[in-house]
Design a protein around this motif. Structure first.
Motif, PDB file in Angstrom:
ATOM      1  N   LEU A 154       0.833  -1.207   0.000  1.00  0.00           N
ATOM      2  CA  LEU A 154       0.000   0.000   0.000  1.00  0.00           C
ATOM      3  C   LEU A 154       0.864   1.251   0.000  1.00  0.00           C
ATOM      4  O   LEU A 154       1.919   1.280   0.646  1.00  0.00           O
ATOM      5  N   HIS A 155       0.415   2.274  -0.718  1.00  0.00           N
ATOM      6  CA  HIS A 155       1.050   3.582  -0.615  1.00  0.00           C
ATOM      7  C   HIS A 155       0.195   4.429   0.329  1.00  0.00           C
ATOM      8  O   HIS A 155      -0.981   4.684   0.044  1.00  0.00           O
ATOM      9  N   VAL A 156       0.780   4.810   1.442  1.00  0.00           N
ATOM     10  CA  VAL A 156       0.054   5.588   2.446  1.00  0.00           C
ATOM     11  C   VAL A 156       0.610   7.017   2.453  1.00  0.00           C
ATOM     12  O   VAL A 156       1.820   7.216   2.599  1.00  0.00           O
ATOM     13  N   VAL A 157      -0.264   7.981   2.257  1.00  0.00           N
ATOM     14  CA  VAL A 157       0.138   9.391   2.321  1.00  0.00           C
ATOM     15  C   VAL A 157      -0.407   9.972   3.623  1.00  0.00           C
ATOM     16  O   VAL A 157      -1.596   9.833   3.917  1.00  0.00           O
ATOM     17  N   VAL A 158       0.483  10.584   4.399  1.00  0.00           N
ATOM     18  CA  VAL A 158       0.083  11.157   5.688  1.00  0.00           C
ATOM     19  C   VAL A 158       0.480  12.627   5.686  1.00  0.00           C
ATOM     20  O   VAL A 158       1.552  12.985   5.158  1.00  0.00           O
ATOM     21  N   LEU A 201       5.182  11.281   3.740  1.00  0.00           N
ATOM     22  CA  LEU A 201       4.693  12.158   4.803  1.00  0.00           C
ATOM     23  C   LEU A 201       4.852  13.607   4.335  1.00  0.00           C
ATOM     24  O   LEU A 201       5.965  14.069   4.074  1.00  0.00           O
ATOM     25  N   VAL A 202       3.734  14.312   4.181  1.00  0.00           N
ATOM     26  CA  VAL A 202       3.783  15.726   3.816  1.00  0.00           C
ATOM     27  C   VAL A 202       3.761  16.503   5.125  1.00  0.00           C
ATOM     28  O   VAL A 202       2.779  16.466   5.859  1.00  0.00           O
ATOM     29  N   VAL A 244      -0.129  17.076  -1.810  1.00  0.00           N
ATOM     30  CA  VAL A 244      -1.077  15.971  -1.609  1.00  0.00           C
ATOM     31  C   VAL A 244      -1.772  15.619  -2.930  1.00  0.00           C
ATOM     32  O   VAL A 244      -1.933  14.437  -3.263  1.00  0.00           O
ATOM     33  N   ASP A 245      -2.168  16.644  -3.711  1.00  0.00           N
ATOM     34  CA  ASP A 245      -2.857  16.367  -4.979  1.00  0.00           C
ATOM     35  C   ASP A 245      -1.946  15.618  -5.950  1.00  0.00           C
ATOM     36  O   ASP A 245      -2.399  14.808  -6.758  1.00  0.00           O
ATOM     37  N   THR A 246      -0.629  15.899  -5.870  1.00  0.00           N
ATOM     38  CA  THR A 246       0.319  15.180  -6.733  1.00  0.00           C
ATOM     39  C   THR A 246       0.416  13.714  -6.309  1.00  0.00           C
ATOM     40  O   THR A 246       0.552  12.820  -7.141  1.00  0.00           O
ATOM     41  N   LEU A 247       0.361  13.478  -4.989  1.00  0.00           N
ATOM     42  CA  LEU A 247       0.538  12.116  -4.481  1.00  0.00           C
ATOM     43  C   LEU A 247      -0.751  11.293  -4.544  1.00  0.00           C
ATOM     44  O   LEU A 247      -0.718  10.062  -4.633  1.00  0.00           O
ATOM     45  N   ALA A 248      -1.904  11.984  -4.485  1.00  0.00           N
ATOM     46  CA  ALA A 248      -3.190  11.282  -4.321  1.00  0.00           C
ATOM     47  C   ALA A 248      -3.452  10.197  -5.372  1.00  0.00           C
ATOM     48  O   ALA A 248      -3.944   9.116  -5.013  1.00  0.00           O
ATOM     49  N   PRO A 249      -3.161  10.439  -6.667  1.00  0.00           N
ATOM     50  CA  PRO A 249      -3.500   9.402  -7.648  1.00  0.00           C
ATOM     51  C   PRO A 249      -2.843   8.055  -7.369  1.00  0.00           C
ATOM     52  O   PRO A 249      -3.384   7.015  -7.737  1.00  0.00           O
TER      53      PRO A 249
END
Ligand code: C5P
Length: 397
Positions: A188-192, A232-233, A259-264
Motif C-alpha cells: 500500500l502507498h500511504v500518504v500522511v 509524509l507531507v 497531496v494532490d500530486t501524491l493522491a493518484p
C-alpha cells in the motif's frame, strides 16, 4: 491487530549509558501491543532505576536468578518469549553470550531460550572496533542471532564515532521484522500529512496553529513498520521515521499541491495536519513596520484539501480525516465524515487534559462511514496510530 499484539518480548538491558534509551524501546514495544518482560543486569541499575521499567513494562523487572518465586526464572522467561531483545548489549554481555558464561539472569535467559534473539550493541568506538567484540558478534551471527549495528554519532564522552545504540524506532522496527509481525500494509502507498500550516502575513510573520505534528509522524512510523510505502507531507522538523519519505510544505496551498500530486498513487490518505482555514488575501512584501500602525489583515478561506480529495476519491482509496473539536464532538465529526466523503474520521476533544495539540498523548473516537465507532482512551500518539491503522486495514477488508 496491532503490530506486536500479544507477542511476548523479553527486553534485556545491560549496563551501558544507553540503558536510558531502552526505556523508550520498552514503551514503544508496549504501545505496539507486546507483553514486555524486562531483565536488567546489576550494572544496568547504575544507569536507570528498575521502577522506571516496571512502570512501563508489563510486569515487575527481573534482575537476579534468585529474586523470583520461581527457582528457574531464566527458563520461564526464555521458554515463554517470542523474541528476546538485548538493548543495549555491552561488550561483557556479548562475550558471556558467545561463550555461554551464564552467570546472570540475562545471559542465562539468552542461553535458555529458543526464541529469536536481537542484540543491539552500544559501547565506545574503541570497544566496538576491538577484535574481541567483533569476533563474539561473528560467533553470534553465525548462530542466527540478529545484530542491529550501532549508529555513528555523538557518544557519552562527548566525542563522536560508531557505537551509539540504534534509534529506538529502528529497534522496534527490527523486532517487528524478526517476528514477521503484521506486515498487513505491504503493497500500500500511504500518504500522511502532519503539522500545522503557516500562512504568511509578511516576510516574517505568519498565521499558525498549535499542531506539533507528533500524531502524523506516529501514523507514518507505524504504517512503515507494517510494510506500507509511506510519504509524509510535513510542515514540521521532527526525526524522520525509518522507511518514510518526507515532502516539506509550509502553507495550505503548498500542502494541497503536494497531496494532490501524491493522491493518484495513494491507497490510503490520512490528513492529520491542522490546515489553516483562512489565510491573508495578500502577503506584504518585506516586513510590515510597527511605526505604520496595526495592519488590517483581510482573510480568505483556504482550499479544503480533504474535501477536494473526497470529491475526487477513486474506488479502493481510503480517506481518513481528523476532527479537533472543543464541543459537540460526535455531531461535528459525523458531519465532517459525510460532508467530505471520508471513510473514517478521528475525533478528539482538544480541550481535555493531555489530548491533542502538542501532547505526547491523545484520546480519540474513530467514526467509520459504515456506522461503527471505536474509542481509544488516553494513550500515546503511537498507540492511537496503531488503533487508527487497525481500523484502516479492517475497512479495506
Ligand atoms: O473542517 P475541519 O478543518 O475541522 O476538518 C479537519 C480535517 O480536514 C483534517 O483532517 C484536516 O487535515 C482537513 N483539512 C483540510 N484542508 C483544510 C482544512 C482542513 O484538508 N483547509
Amino acid at each position: 491487530m496491532s503490530t506486536l499484539s500479544g507477542r511476548r518480548i523479553v527486553l534485556g538491558v545491560a549496563g551501558g549509558i544507553a540503558a536510558y534509551k531502552s526505556v523508550e524501546v520498552c514503551r514503544r514495544l508496549v504501545d505496539a501491543g507486546a507483553h514486555v518482560s524486562v531483565i536488567m543486569t546489576e550494572d544496568a541499575h547504575r544507569f536507570v532505576g528498575p521502577v522506571t521499567f516496571s512502570a512501563l513494562s508489563s510486569e515487575r523487572v527481573h534482575t537476579s536468578l534468585w529474586d523470583d518465586d520461581s527457582a528457574i526464572p531464566h527458563t520461564r522467561l526464555g521458554q515463554s518469549a517470542d523474541l528476546v531483545i538485548v538493548a543495549p548489549a555491552t561488550a561483557r554481555v556479548l562475550s558471556a553470550y558467545a561463550t555461554g558464561y551464564s552467570a546472570d539472569l540475562l545471559v542465562a535467559t539468552l542461553i535458555a531460550t529458543r526464541a529469536p534473539v536481537l542484540v543491539c550493541p552500544a559501547m565506545h568506538t574503541e570497544m566496538w572496533e576491538h577484535p574481541s567484540v567483533q569476533d563474539n558478534l561473528a560467533v553470534l551471527r553465525a548462530r542466527g542471532v540478529r545484530v542491529l549495528d550501532p549508529e555513528s554519532g555523538r557518544l557519552a564522552g562527548g566525542d563522536s564515532g560508531a557505537g551509539r545504540l540504534a534509534d529506538p524506532a529502528r529497534i522496534v522496527a527490527a523486532a517487528a521484522e524478526v517476528l514477521g509481525a503484521s506486515r498487513d500494509m505491504e503493497g500500500l502507498h500511504v500518504v500522511v500529512t502532519a503539522g500545522g500550516t503557516r500562512e504568511p502575513i509578511d516576510a516574517v510573520r505568519v498565521i499558525a496553529n498549535r499542531s506539533s505534528g507528533k500524531q502524523g509522524y506516529a501514523v507514518a512510523a507505524v504504517a512503515a513498520e507494517r510494510g506500507a510505502r509511506v510519504t509524509l507531507v510535513s510542515t514540521v522538523d521532527l526525526p524522520v521515521p525509518p522507511g518514510v519519505t518526507v515532502v516539506c510544505a509550509e502553507t495550505a496551498a503548498q500542502m494541497k499541491s503536494a497531496v494532490d500530486t501524491l493522491a493518484p498513487s495513494a491507497d490510503v490518505i490520512v490528513m492529520t495536519a491542522a490546515v489553516a482555514d483562512f489565510r491573508p488575501v495578500r502577503t506584504a512584501d518585506g516586513k510590515l513596520k510597527k511605526r505604520d500602525g496595526a495592519p488590517e489583515i483581510v482573510l480568505e478561506p483556504t482550499p479544503d484539501i480533504l474535501a477536494g480529495l473526497g470529491a475526487a476519491k477513486r474506488p479502493g482509496q481510503t480517506l481518513v480525516g481528523f476532527a479537533a473539536e472543543t464541543d459537540d464532538l460526535e455531531s461535528n465529526a459525523l458531519d465532517k465524515l459525510r460532508r467530505k466523503n471520508l471513510d473514517m474520521v478521528v475525533a478528539n476533544d482538544v480541550s481535555a487534559p493531555g489530548v491533542g495539540f502538542g501532547h505526547d498523548t491523545n484520546a480519540v473516537t474513530i467514526y467509520l462511514s459504515t456506522g461503527g465507532q471505536k474509542s481509544v482512551s488516553l494513550a500515546s500518539k503511537r498507540s492511537v496510530a496503531v488503533h487508527l491503522l487497525d481500523s484502516v486495514v479492517q475497512v479495506r477488508g
